[in-house]
Design a protein around this motif. Structure first.
Motif, short mmCIF file in Angstrom:
data_model
loop_
_atom_site.label_atom_id
_atom_site.label_comp_id
_atom_site.label_asym_id
_atom_site.label_seq_id
_atom_site.Cartn_x
_atom_site.Cartn_y
_atom_site.Cartn_z
N LEU B 69 0.85 -1.19 0.00
CA LEU B 69 0.00 0.00 0.00
C LEU B 69 0.88 1.24 0.00
CD1 LEU B 69 -2.80 -0.62 2.66
CD2 LEU B 69 -3.16 0.22 0.36
N GLU B 71 0.88 5.28 0.12
CA GLU B 71 -0.07 6.29 0.52
C GLU B 71 0.36 7.67 0.11
OE1 GLU B 71 -2.91 5.93 3.91
OE2 GLU B 71 -0.84 5.95 4.65
N SER B 75 -1.57 12.28 3.74
CA SER B 75 -2.84 11.86 4.33
C SER B 75 -2.71 11.70 5.84
CB SER B 75 -3.30 10.56 3.69
OG SER B 75 -2.47 9.52 4.11
N ILE B 80 -7.19 5.12 7.29
CA ILE B 80 -6.98 4.80 5.89
C ILE B 80 -8.10 5.46 5.09
CG2 ILE B 80 -6.95 2.92 4.22
CD1 ILE B 80 -5.75 1.14 6.33
N LEU B 85 -9.60 1.62 1.96
CA LEU B 85 -10.10 0.67 2.95
C LEU B 85 -11.06 -0.31 2.29
CD1 LEU B 85 -10.14 -0.26 5.88
CD2 LEU B 85 -11.92 1.43 6.34
N SER B 86 -11.90 0.22 1.41
CA SER B 86 -12.84 -0.62 0.69
C SER B 86 -12.10 -1.60 -0.22
CB SER B 86 -13.78 0.29 -0.10
OG SER B 86 -14.70 -0.46 -0.82
N LEU B 88 -9.04 -2.66 0.31
CA LEU B 88 -8.39 -3.60 1.22
C LEU B 88 -9.36 -4.71 1.60
CD1 LEU B 88 -6.12 -4.48 3.18
CD2 LEU B 88 -6.95 -2.77 4.80
N GLY B 89 -10.60 -4.32 1.92
CA GLY B 89 -11.61 -5.32 2.29
C GLY B 89 -11.90 -6.26 1.14
N LEU B 102 -3.31 -12.91 2.97
CA LEU B 102 -2.91 -11.63 2.41
C LEU B 102 -1.94 -10.95 3.37
CD1 LEU B 102 -3.44 -9.46 0.16
CD2 LEU B 102 -5.07 -8.44 1.75
N LEU B 103 -0.75 -10.62 2.86
CA LEU B 103 0.25 -9.92 3.66
C LEU B 103 0.20 -8.44 3.31
CD1 LEU B 103 2.69 -10.33 5.64
CD2 LEU B 103 4.13 -10.42 3.60
N VAL B 104 -0.26 -7.62 4.25
CA VAL B 104 -0.44 -6.19 3.97
C VAL B 104 0.76 -5.41 4.49
CG1 VAL B 104 -1.95 -4.20 4.22
CG2 VAL B 104 -2.91 -6.50 4.33
N SER B 105 1.34 -4.60 3.64
CA SER B 105 2.53 -3.86 4.03
C SER B 105 2.45 -2.43 3.50
CB SER B 105 3.76 -4.58 3.48
OG SER B 105 4.94 -3.95 3.89
N PHE B 106 2.50 -1.48 4.41
CA PHE B 106 2.58 -0.08 3.98
C PHE B 106 3.99 0.20 3.50
CE2 PHE B 106 -1.33 0.59 6.23
CZ PHE B 106 -1.90 1.67 5.59
#
Lengths: 343, 343
Positions: B69, B71, B75, B80, B85-86, B88-89, B102-106
């Motif tokens: 992700l 950004e 922001s 988020i 966010l939507s 991501l869902g 799912l591996l989420v990484s900023f």
């Protein structure tokens, strides 16, 4: 307990160098197929666990937190409940701020998720989040504890598992919002939401509601209650039933905002106005609840704070610091749907 | 104790080969959905456990997709953006349906994220999602391609990197919503949103807006435009400026719904009504946009479909099947804030 196999053990048995073992386990074309197969077979026989990279081998840290999401199995499988989505966002953000990655995994309560992360180096700790029958997974928490797995869960304090629960004071929230309605002059009520022990959040909200009504002498055994799950449809159908039975009360208390959305929708199609004819309140304070017409009175669950506390408590546990249960206070958000404009 | 079920047992019962069982359990698109479902059901009934480590050793698969992700650095760092966010869902859900974690990484655009997943077995492929200066990370895509890393990105087609972009037709969306306003009789306009080349989504929407106005002879060089980022505050302040300059137009076109929320808020505090005095339109169709007063006319980005296409395209790429760019059509959502109630 047997000592963990190392790549050195594999190298010794296979009669190759350690770097060949490493390459073979990474399926490098620099190692011929036969040697690759042999090394991989020995690794399996020794129950050798590949760590994700060299630095992880040294530190045994993945810098990753796993989020296991348990869902109401009856929910729409194409979207995530907005409360959970908000928690997902907040947890993702809190992980990012702590420079951790987040591994998100949907799970069925019945699955062997408690064993999944046992020896793997996928994550340094686990966050458990979800609706569902808490009693059915309680024994798995004991197993996590025995394994020494670091975890925290979103939910009410459980005296058998102290220090791992972060939750919201659902009882107080249910009590406060009901008492507010009583003070506004409402005298007849209905509750929409499952009140059984397998849905502990809803049950606590319902108990607060019952106690508030009892305190004011308004509780009777035939006060309507609907075993609704957290969807708009549940709320919509419950109102249809109340209308058919000509049993619309002064006030409808919903166990979630999503249920309340369906209630508002059904009432818009009826001759009755909110809040003039019937007050409606929800629970959660999801984002849209401030934008409905009328805007929804509800109880805030501060998902932003909740995500921070879940992640920070888990990081403390990982660092072997002492951790505590945390019960977030319920915060009444008074808007227009209860008949009060907070003025 | 009963003997453990093997993949051979499953193959026997399902009447398929062992390799089909293996593929089905890995949710390979090489096996048709019906067979996958059947094999997975039998595996569950037999309480079959995949030996993760052995299976990963063989296939070099982590059964994990990484979501990086990026950004907008300006922001709010405590929440988020609702569009992301939507997404991501939706991506989380699509991964779950495909039995992937799912591996989420900023990430910061400037970081060496393109090398991070090169040799590690953290993920089988990468989804890139985010605002930010596309030009500054374009060269990193080349590096991903050279490495043989499987990836897809949310964004417009890029002829240097074919087959990896899934996006929405931002130009068409900007054009259509502007032309709708023109047809409603609006003659003076303002655009709130950055229109520079480092924000390609907003730039495309702005170009569509300019072309629609030009087509109808309404474009002039001094049509106001504000370099707003996607926040409520940006929209709020832009309206304050328009009011101070007594330059409120017939219609305000916002580059995102979040900006439009701030515009509506500022106008509620002014003597001007929406849509009677000024029309307001947004972009994205985030969840709250249907609940504002008046409800917001906007362009839908179908995040549910987008998540599915991103995940499915990536899984195809991982399975070494041919993949294509996908441009989702822009869909006008006409509500009340533009002056039309779609009746």
């Amino acid at each position: 307990m047997k000592e963990k196999a190392t790549s050195f053990d594999i190298a010794h048995i296979a009669g190759v160098s350690q770097s060949t073992v490493s390459r073979a386990l990474n399926n490098s074309p620099l190692v011929n197929q036969e040697t690759r197969d042999r090394v991989q077979r020995i690794a399996r026989e020794l129950n050798y666990k590949v760590d994700k990279n060299a630095s992880n081998l040294r530190t045994q840290k993945s810098n990753t937190i796993a989020l296991l999401l348990f869902e109401d199995p009856t929910s729409d499988d194409s979207m995530i409940n907005p409360f959970f989505l908000s928690m997902l966002g907040s947890i993702t953000r809190a992980c990012a701020n702590a420079r951790y990655d987040l591994l998100v995994s949907f799970q069925n309560l019945d699955d062997d998720w408690h064993a999944e992360y046992e020896d793997s180096n996928k994550a340094d700790g686990i966050i458990l989040l979800g609706y569902g029958d808490y009693l059915s997974y309680r024994n798995k928490l004991s197993q996590l504890e025995e394994q020494g797995t670091h975890f925290v869960r979103w939910g009410a304090h459980d005296k058998e598992h102290p220090g791992v629960s972060i939750g919201c004071d659902n009882y107080q929230g249910g009590f406060d919002i009901t008492e507010h309605l009583v003070k506004m002059g409402h005298r007849s009520f209905a509750f929409i939401g499952d009140a059984g022990s397998h849905a502990p959040e809803f049950m606590a909200r319902h108990q607060g509601y019952v106690d508030a009504l009892s305190k004011h002498g308004l509780w009777t055994e035939d006060t309507p209650q609907f075993d609704a799950i957290s969807t708009e449809d549940s709320g919509f159908h419950a109102v249809q039933e109340l209308l058919e039975q000509e049993a619309l009360p002064d006030a409808i208390v919903c166990a979630s905002d999503l249920i309340a959305m369906g209630v508002l929708k059904a009432l818009r199609l009826s001759p009755y106005s909110v809040p003039e004819d019937v007050a409606v309140v929800g629970y959660d304070n999801i984002q849209v609840s401030g934008f409905t017409t009328p805007a929804l009175t509800t109880v805030q669950q501060n998902t932003r704070l909740a995500g921070e506390i879940l992640v920070n408590t888990l990081l403390k546990a990982i660092a072997k610091q002492e951790v505590h249960d945390y019960l977030m206070p319920a915060e009444l958000i008074i808007r227009q749907s209860c008949g009060s404009d907070n003025s």
